[in-house]
Design a protein around this motif. Structure first.
Motif, PDB file in Angstrom:
ATOM      1  N   GLN A  74       0.818  -1.209   0.000  1.00  0.00           N
ATOM      2  CA  GLN A  74       0.000   0.000   0.000  1.00  0.00           C
ATOM      3  C   GLN A  74       0.857   1.266   0.000  1.00  0.00           C
ATOM      4  N   SER A  75       2.004   1.228   0.709  1.00  0.00           N
ATOM      5  CA  SER A  75       2.858   2.416   0.772  1.00  0.00           C
ATOM      6  C   SER A  75       3.512   2.714  -0.578  1.00  0.00           C
ATOM      7  N   LEU A  76       3.731   1.673  -1.389  1.00  0.00           N
ATOM      8  CA  LEU A  76       4.273   1.910  -2.723  1.00  0.00           C
ATOM      9  C   LEU A  76       3.254   2.639  -3.599  1.00  0.00           C
ATOM     10  N   ARG A  77       1.982   2.340  -3.409  1.00  0.00           N
ATOM     11  CA  ARG A  77       0.929   2.982  -4.194  1.00  0.00           C
ATOM     12  C   ARG A  77       0.531   4.329  -3.623  1.00  0.00           C
ATOM     13  N   ASN A  78       0.673   4.479  -2.315  1.00  0.00           N
ATOM     14  CA  ASN A  78       0.266   5.722  -1.652  1.00  0.00           C
ATOM     15  C   ASN A  78       1.471   6.291  -0.919  1.00  0.00           C
ATOM     16  N   LYS A  79       2.092   7.317  -1.468  1.00  0.00           N
ATOM     17  CA  LYS A  79       3.312   7.884  -0.870  1.00  0.00           C
ATOM     18  C   LYS A  79       3.044   8.563   0.469  1.00  0.00           C
TER      19      LYS A  79
END
Length: 589
Positions: free
Chosen positions: A441-446
């Protein structure tokens, strides 16, 4: 006198039968003791030889694997890769070597760590992030044979091969070296496997080193073993195990030893003879008395035993066999007007209870399977997979590292939820799943960041699968994505008064008082199957709450409240008898 003559003849007959029987049984008793002891010695000896042979073969396999690794083309190329202008090639080659070491380490569970040394480059590569040997230690260490090593209070067996095979004293001619280590825990597992075979207790002895043992009293055997010369290499190498019977503190032991040429140590196995022979002797004495009483009273009660015991007993056994074969409708209807009538009544009650229990267990299993199936379905969100795959496609040419990270975490996530649903795992496994999910999720949402604070003892807590991930997913989908510039998640764990408490906080949109009350109503008072008012969020939380209550009792479950960030706090409570310490492990994202 006729009636007494018959009685006397009966007594004479019983004596004539009893005396030869007792003599025969006495001889059988001595023979049985000898057979049992010989069988015990043979079994223990074969187990000892088999264990040592397996250990030596494993060590040979490790040696072959280390030599093949040392002569690998990529490893040979690495020692000279810095001579070429492309430093990136050097780093890529190092990554390739690290992957090879990891594969070799995982293929053989006996290997604790693999380390490659490149003296000319002053570099080392290890399959685990452990402290490696310094160049001075590497030069002084024995080569081409196993040796014991203690570093940072950790005892292990190590093997070093060099290229070329015979290095110079200053190591100037060595281009590479491989070090293989076998941990103390593996050696203890070998001992534990031997102990579980039931042929005694075992430990390893290495001269000048502490014993490798799973028991505290093994040191008592060393003085007598040394005096009996059972620890010397010349007497044990190339032959079967040495065998001897000794008395220690008045207790007789059968002790066997076998030498390991590779590790230069001795595997020792011992067993109490009394543990095997004493029950047999007691049984023999009991049988002697029983034979005497049996001959005196047997003929008198033959008819009564047959009429009032054998027939009802055979009937009851028949009914038990019917019940054991699965016929839960089997009932005892025979009336004998004695104590067996009570047993028949109790049997009928037991059969009725077993039938009811089987029906209840079957219904519970059906409900549990349905709940697990629904839970699995609710976890595998196709949109999550589609978005992740679209991210991989879009970043394939922009950032290969991001693609690798996304693919690695995504594969770990789906491997976990498709393989372990329905099983009990540790909290550490659940934390790893949550980390993989949050990394994706962190890769998609900075904007997404997270922290995990879990006490180390809590990581070994057994929990149901997919306990935390649905809560994290709800926090992202129903909290963070509904509020602009939000993206903070905090996971905490604490143990208080035999309870384990996990909290998940987010700074998302939160919930109004009415929405919070509606969520609590759906979770704590779920609607019937005909009512489908529960949304996706409450469905997943309801499943978690019910599993916690069913598994740990009414004091466990899920609670909800708004936090100081304006988001939602979800609290999971697990009631347990044992307590944990509070050594905390902090993971930042």
């Amino acid at each position: 006198m006729v009636k007494y003559k018959i009685f006397q003849n009966l007594i004479v007959l019983l004596v004539v039968l009893l005396v030869p029987t007792m003599l025969l049984f006495s001889y059988s008793n001595r023979s049985s003791n000898k057979v049992v002891q010989n069988t015990l010695e043979s079994s223990a000896s074969k187990q000892l030889e088999y264990t040592m042979d397996s250990l030596e073969k494993s060590l040979r396999q490790i040696e072959t694997q280390s030599l093949l690794l040392l002569n690998d083309s990529s490893i040979k190329s690495y020692s000279t890769s810095l001579q070429f202008p492309e430093y990136v090639d050097h780093l890529l080659l190092r990554k390739t070597i690290e992957d090879k070491l990891t594969v070799h380490n995982e293929v053989n569970n006996m290997i604790y760590n693999l380390t490659l040394y490149f003296p000319t480059l002053h570099e080392s590569i290890s399959s685990k992030k452990l402290v490696t040997l310094s160049e001075e230690q590497l030069i002084e260490a024995p080569k081409n044979k196993w040796f014991q090593h203690i570093q940072d209070d950790r005892f292990s067996f190590r093997l070093i091969f060099t290229n070329p095979t015979f290095p110079s004293e200053d190591f100037n001619n060595v281009t590479s070296a491989v070090e293989t280590s076998v941990s103390l825990e593996y050696m203890k597992s070998v001992l534990q496997t031997m102990d579980l075979s039931g042929n005694g207790t075992s430990f390893f002895y290495f001269e000048g080193m502490p014993l490798i043992s799973n028991h505290q009293n093994d040191y008592n055997f060393l003085p007598m073993l040394k005096s009996a010369k059972m620890l010397e290499r010349q007497e044990t190498q190339g032959s079967g195990p040495l065998r001897n019977s000794m008395k220690i503190d008045g207790v007789s032991y059968l002790i066997q030893t076998i030498y390991s040429p590779s590790l230069q140590g001795t595997l020792i196995s011992y067993v109490k003879l009394s543990d095997f022979l004493s029950p047999l002797q007691k049984m023999n004495r009991l049988v002697n008395v029983s034979l005497f009483l049996l001959f005196l009273t047997g003929l008198t009660f033959v008819y009564f035993i047959y009429r009032h015991f054998r027939m009802p007993f055979s009937y009851l056994v028949k009914k038990l066999e019917q019940l054991g074969s699965g016929n839960v409708n089997s009932r005892a209807v025979l009336k004998v007007n004695n104590e067996f009538d009570f047993l028949f009544d109790r049997f009928n009650e037991m059969a009725s209870r077993i039938k009811a229990l089987i029906e209840n267990v079957y219904e519970e299993r059906v409900r549990a399977r349905e709940a697990e199936y629904k839970h699995l379905q609710s976890q595998i969100n196709p949109h999550f997979l589609y978005n992740s795959l679209f991210y991989i496609v879009s970043m394939a040419h922009k950032s290969p590292d991001a693609v690798i990270s996304m693919a690695k975490n995504l594969s770990h996530f789906y491997r976990y939820i498709t393989r372990k649903v329905g099983f009990e795992v540790t909290l550490a496994d659940e934390i790893q799943l949550v980390e993989s999910y949050l990394e994706v999720q962190s890769l998609r949402n900075k904007h997404l960041s997270y922290e995990i604070h879990i006490p180390a003892p809590m990581l070994e807590l057994p929990v149901p699968t997919l306990l935390l991930q649905p809560v994290i997913e709800n926090a992202i989908v129903h909290g963070l994505e509904r509020k602009r510039f939000s993206g903070k998640i905090l996971i905490n764990g604490v143990s208080i008064d035999k309870q384990y408490i996990l909290t998940v906080d987010d700074d998302g949109a939160g919930m109004s008082p009415l929405e919070l009350e509606e969520l609590k109503r759906c979770v704590y008072n779920p609607p019937s199957s005909s009512e489908s008012s529960a949304n996706e969020m409450s469905c997943g939380l309801l499943n978690i709450h019910q599993r916690l209550v069913n598994r740990y009792g009414n004091k466990s479950g899920v609670a909800f409240s708004n936090n100081d960030w304006g988001g939602l706090k979800v609290t999971l409570t697990i009631s347990e008898e044992k307590t944990v310490k509070t050594n905390e492990r902090i993971i930042g994202g």
